[in-house]
Structures are given as C-alpha cells and as structure tokens.
Design a protein around this motif. Structure first.
Motif, mmCIF file in Angstrom:
data_model
loop_
_atom_site.group_PDB
_atom_site.id
_atom_site.type_symbol
_atom_site.label_atom_id
_atom_site.label_comp_id
_atom_site.label_asym_id
_atom_site.label_seq_id
_atom_site.Cartn_x
_atom_site.Cartn_y
_atom_site.Cartn_z
ATOM 1 N N UNK A 122 0.853 -1.180 0.000
ATOM 2 C CA UNK A 122 0.000 0.000 0.000
ATOM 3 C C UNK A 122 0.890 1.231 0.000
ATOM 4 N N UNK A 147 -5.403 2.707 -5.884
ATOM 5 C CA UNK A 147 -5.813 3.639 -4.841
ATOM 6 C C UNK A 147 -5.977 5.010 -5.487
ATOM 7 N N UNK A 148 -6.678 5.877 -4.799
ATOM 8 C CA UNK A 148 -6.887 7.208 -5.384
ATOM 9 C C UNK A 148 -5.951 8.222 -4.754
ATOM 10 N N UNK A 207 -1.080 10.854 3.955
ATOM 11 C CA UNK A 207 -2.221 9.962 3.745
ATOM 12 C C UNK A 207 -3.441 10.715 3.252
ATOM 13 N N UNK A 208 -3.440 12.030 3.371
ATOM 14 C CA UNK A 208 -4.564 12.793 2.857
ATOM 15 C C UNK A 208 -5.827 12.552 3.661
ATOM 16 N N UNK A 209 -6.951 12.519 2.964
ATOM 17 C CA UNK A 209 -8.196 12.274 3.684
ATOM 18 C C UNK A 209 -8.715 10.889 3.295
ATOM 19 N N UNK A 210 -9.952 10.621 3.678
ATOM 20 C CA UNK A 210 -10.493 9.289 3.434
ATOM 21 C C UNK A 210 -10.554 8.957 1.960
ATOM 22 N N UNK A 211 -10.607 9.986 1.122
ATOM 23 C CA UNK A 211 -10.834 9.698 -0.285
ATOM 24 C C UNK A 211 -9.556 9.522 -1.077
ATOM 25 N N UNK A 212 -8.521 10.309 -0.785
ATOM 26 C CA UNK A 212 -7.347 10.211 -1.655
ATOM 27 C C UNK A 212 -6.071 10.558 -0.915
ATOM 28 N N UNK A 213 -4.955 10.004 -1.435
ATOM 29 C CA UNK A 213 -3.649 10.336 -0.906
ATOM 30 C C UNK A 213 -3.199 11.675 -1.478
ATOM 31 N N UNK A 267 -8.410 -0.136 -1.439
ATOM 32 C CA UNK A 267 -8.884 1.150 -0.937
ATOM 33 C C UNK A 267 -10.198 0.958 -0.194
ATOM 34 N N UNK A 297 -11.970 9.218 8.027
ATOM 35 C CA UNK A 297 -10.592 8.841 7.789
ATOM 36 C C UNK A 297 -10.161 7.881 8.890
ATOM 37 N N UNK A 342 -6.103 3.472 5.949
ATOM 38 C CA UNK A 342 -7.017 3.780 4.846
ATOM 39 C C UNK A 342 -7.262 2.592 3.918
#
Lengths: 199, 295
Positions: free
Chosen positions: A73, A108-109, A144-150, B82, B89, B140
């Motif tokens: 990851x 992954x986004x 790691x960014x937020x829940x949606x993207x790095x 993912x 988060x 994540x």
C-alpha cells in the motif's frame, strides 16, 4: 504444552517463518526491518516467508521476505506510478497503479494539488498545461490525505509526466521540461526527468 | 420447509422430506454408545481428521481450504484495497468479513442469502481476525475476507477462523500470529472434543428442553445433570505467550467443568496450529520468492 510432533524440516527450509515466530532479541545487535514486529523486547515475524539479515550503516537488520515481495500500500514518501483521471483548476485526481516497483492489485486514489506540481512559480501553474487525462505520472506520496485520496507531489525534477498521448492519440516524446511532441503536434506537460535504471 | 421452490424439482406435495426420518438422535439421545465411542466411532477426546490447503483460488490474493472431518470451508482474501468511499478517515485498516453458507451445505436446505445466524458467524470470525492482523500497517485500506461453507458438519466457526487465518497468511497480510480455533462440547458432565453436527444439534435441543422445563416450573426426572453446552475458542498460540482471540460459548456449564473444557480446547488449538504451520512452511518452500533481496 508446546506444539510438537511435526516432521523434520528439510535444511533448505530452515529459514522459513510464519507470523508469530520469535526471531531474535531486539536491541543494538539486531533491528527490526520489513516483515517483523517488536513485542516485549523481542523481534517476531509478521508474515510468512524467509528470514534474512542485512547490514546497513554498520547495523544488522532482520527482515522477512514474503511471498509477494514488498509492501503493497502507498506509504508516505514512496514513489508511485499513477494515471491521471481528472483535471481541476486547483488539483488533479489520479489512480495510483504501482508503489515503488510493485503493481497494485486494485488502484488507490490520489491527488496532486496545484502548489505541489513544480518547485518554481507555484502560483502560476496552469493544470491543463501540466497534465492531461490518461497521462502516466511519477509522483511521491506526501501524506495519507483524507479518506478519499492520498496527497502527492510532482515538484521534483524527476517527477511528473512519463508517458502521454497527444489529442489525436499518438505517443509523445519529451522535448523539454515543459513540453512533449509527437509527429503531428507539440503539447505542454510537466515532464519527468527519468534516469535510466542501470547508472 | 414446505414452500415450493419453482427452480427445482421438489417431488410430490404430499411427500415427507427425508430429514424428518434421518436424525439418529431422535429417540435415544446418547452421545456414547456402549463401547465408549461416539456415534461416528470416535473417542470422547478424539478430534476428526483435518486437512488444510492454501492458494487454491487463483484470482484471490490469498486463499485456503479447510476440512474438519466433513465440514468444508473455502476462504478467499482480497486486498489491502482502498476503503469504501466514506467521510471517515481511519488511520488503521478495516477488515470486511463475509461468510456465506451454501444452500446444500446442511441437511435442510439453507437460503443462499445470509440469515441472522450466518451474519453473527461473520461477526465472530471478524472479531478473531481483528485481534491478529496488524491493522496499523494498513491505513485507509480494507482487507476483504470471504468465507464459503461448502459443507456444515459441525465446528463451522472453528473451521472458518482457521481458514481465514491461513488465507490471510497466504495473502501476505501482516499478522501478529496465526489464529487457530477448536470446539469442545459438554454433555452430561463429560467433555467431547470437536463435536459433529449431530452432537451439536443434540446439545442445542437438550438446552432448549432445559429452558422450557425451567420456565414451565416442572421438573422431569430424565433431565440432564451437570454441564451441557459447547464452546469454540480461537487462540493465537505464540503472541504474548498465547492469547485467546475470541470465544463463543453456549449452554450451561458448571464452574468445575468449565476450566477442563477450555483447557481441552486450547490444547486442541495448539495441535491445529502445528498442522497449519506445516502447511504454510510447505507453501513457502514450494514457491519461488522474488530474487532481489539486497537493501
């Protein structure tokens, strides 16, 4: 109490371990590297594979090499290969395809913000002149960014667009740090300075 | 079950389903037959033959196949991938565990859509796995574990936990230890290892009779004395000198018998662990590991 009565292990299998196997004492003699964890002052294996040690900076590290190579990851600081999905005025969205040299099973986004595209004149970046959808880029993970993207960055010279096609679909080659061309047209990109591997 | 299934040839409406006639414990509910063996010719403290295999599903990242006697469970592990899009988060990974029971897995046809009992089984397996996987290494990310019960012949939770562990190891997911599980039953104050489905159902029926007789405030003479129940224990044998990952128990057990049963279960877990470890070592010795080892 302990598990016994297993058949004798062939000598070539002596360094195979499973999660939970105690490897060695943790401390100055031995440091934990990939595939291990430390608990109560000892180093244990955390994956199925072969145990090996290596030297780095005159220190011994113990690691476990698993069935599928390295970690899979994206981590902070790792170099990733991604495909550009969408372009917005303040950022681009990408799909991370590979981490270091391991291809991911599922993408992954990630995103690259306008200020992280290049090092100079960060405010005057035009996203459409740096990336286009479906470009393959090299980037580095910032966080790691937020829940949606790095969160990623292409601000170093060796990061940026590696492979791109022009509007008509022809593969382009780099001509400068800011443009690529094919036989029919020249287009602007933030080009990566790709160093050949065996140098 | 009397409903008509239009996709199958069910036979005439007036036919009696064979499972009504089948149950061997219908009248005389005795675990031990005269020669001291159980109905399937085992000693009380004898476990069924088991078989473990890994890497059987090629499309999955890791997979396993477990047989405990006739109970057969297949497991596929996908990920880390993912996490499903959500606004939260999570700095540690998530485990999604789904158990599906095949309609043909038990004597009475079960619905392919998971019912409440199967959903609870999924949660119990997930509890055991969350104790073992190092989720901090997968921020994540989500790890999907899919279990399919092909045949349910007793000890399903134990088989599912062991199968999921083996598949996770095969998928190269970081774990503190391999979780293995075993089940133990008490009946008439005696301990029986690895109960089969007939024995489990017998205990469940006895437990129901006990409950109804207590509530109706009448005491019949042929009630079972002493302990009557079953437990499945999932153990991580090496991590922190042995940690129980999860324990699911039902029935009523006296304090004196409880410890004996749990000790027997933990001992069985250690034997299962030895077999599981051998299977994984074999898998590595047969695999060709990536060549580059320099760092």
């Amino acid at each position: 109490m302990s598990a016994n009565a297993s058949p004798p292990i062939p000598s070539s299998n002596k360094n195979i371990c499973v999660p939970g196997d105690r490897l060695c004492l943790a401390g100055n003699q031995c440091h934990a590297a990939e595939g291990t964890y430390i608990f109560n002052g000892y180093i244990y294996a955390s994956r199925v594979g072969r145990v090996s040690t290596f030297q780095k900076n005159e220190q011994t590290f113990v690691k476990v090499t698993g069935l599928s190579g390295h970690s899979v990851i994206p981590e902070v600081g790792s170099l990733v290969t991604a495909r550009v999905l969408t372009i917005h005025s303040q950022m681009i969205k990408v799909a991370i395809l590979a981490v270091d040299d391991v291809t991911l099973h599922t993408a992954f986004r990630g995103m690259v913000r306008k200020v992280n595209v290049r090092e100079h004149l960060v405010d005057k970046v035009e996203m459409y002149e740096c990336f286009r959808p479906d470009d393959i880029i090299l980037a580095r993970i910032l966080s790691l960014g937020d829940a949606r993207s790095y969160e990623m960055s292409t601000s170093l010279p060796e990061l940026g667009v590696v492979t791109a096609r022009c509007e008509e679909g022809h593969l382009m080659v780099p001509v400068s740090w800011t443009s690529m061309k094919c036989h029919c047209r020249t287009e602007n990109r933030k080009v990566a300075k790709v160093v050949p591997p065996n140098t | 079950m009397n409903y008509r299934d239009s996709r199958r040839n069910c036979g005439p409406e007036t036919a009696t389903p064979i499972y009504v006639l089948k149950s061997p414990f219908n009248e005389k509910e005795e675990f031990l037959l005269n020669d001291g063996k159980r109905s399937d010719d085992r000693a009380p403290l004898e476990v069924r033959k088991m078989y473990f295999g890994v890497s059987n599903i090629s499309q999955a990242k890791g997979s396993s196949y477990v047989e405990l006697g006739s109970t057969k469970v297949v497991c596929g592990v996908y990920g880390p991938k993912e996490m499903a899009p959500s606004s939260i988060f999570k700095s540690t990974g998530q485990v999604l565990c789904e158990v599906k029971v095949a309609p043909f897995s038990s004597y009475v046809r079960r619905s392919p859509v998971p019912d409440r009992q199967v959903k609870e089984l999924s949660m119990q397996v997930k509890d055991a796995l969350e104790a073992a996987i190092i989720l901090e290494e997968y921020p994540k990310a989500q790890i999907d574990v899919f279990l399919t019960v092909v045949e349910d012949s007793g000890g399903v939770l134990a088989a599912c936990v062991t199968a999921a562990s083996l598949a996770l190891c095969d998928a190269d997911i970081r774990m503190y230890d391999i979780v293995v599980a075993a089940s133990v039953a008490w009946y008439n104050d005696r301990i029986y290892l690895d109960p089969s489905i007939e024995e489990e159902e017998c205990i469940a029926r006895a437990g129901e009779r006990l409950a109804t007789s207590k509530s109706s405030a009448s005491s019949t003479e042929d009630e079972l004395e002493g302990s009557n129940g079953s437990v499945t224990v999932a153990l991580m044998p090496l991590y922190a000198n042995g940690q129980v990952a999860t324990m699911v128990m039902s029935g009523s057990v006296t304090a004196a018998k409880l410890q004996d049963g749990l000790d027997a279960a933990l001992e069985t877990c250690r034997k299962v662990y030895a077999i599981a470890k051998q299977v994984l070592i074999q898998r590595v010795s047969e695999a060709k590991l990536p060549e580059k080892l320099e760092d």
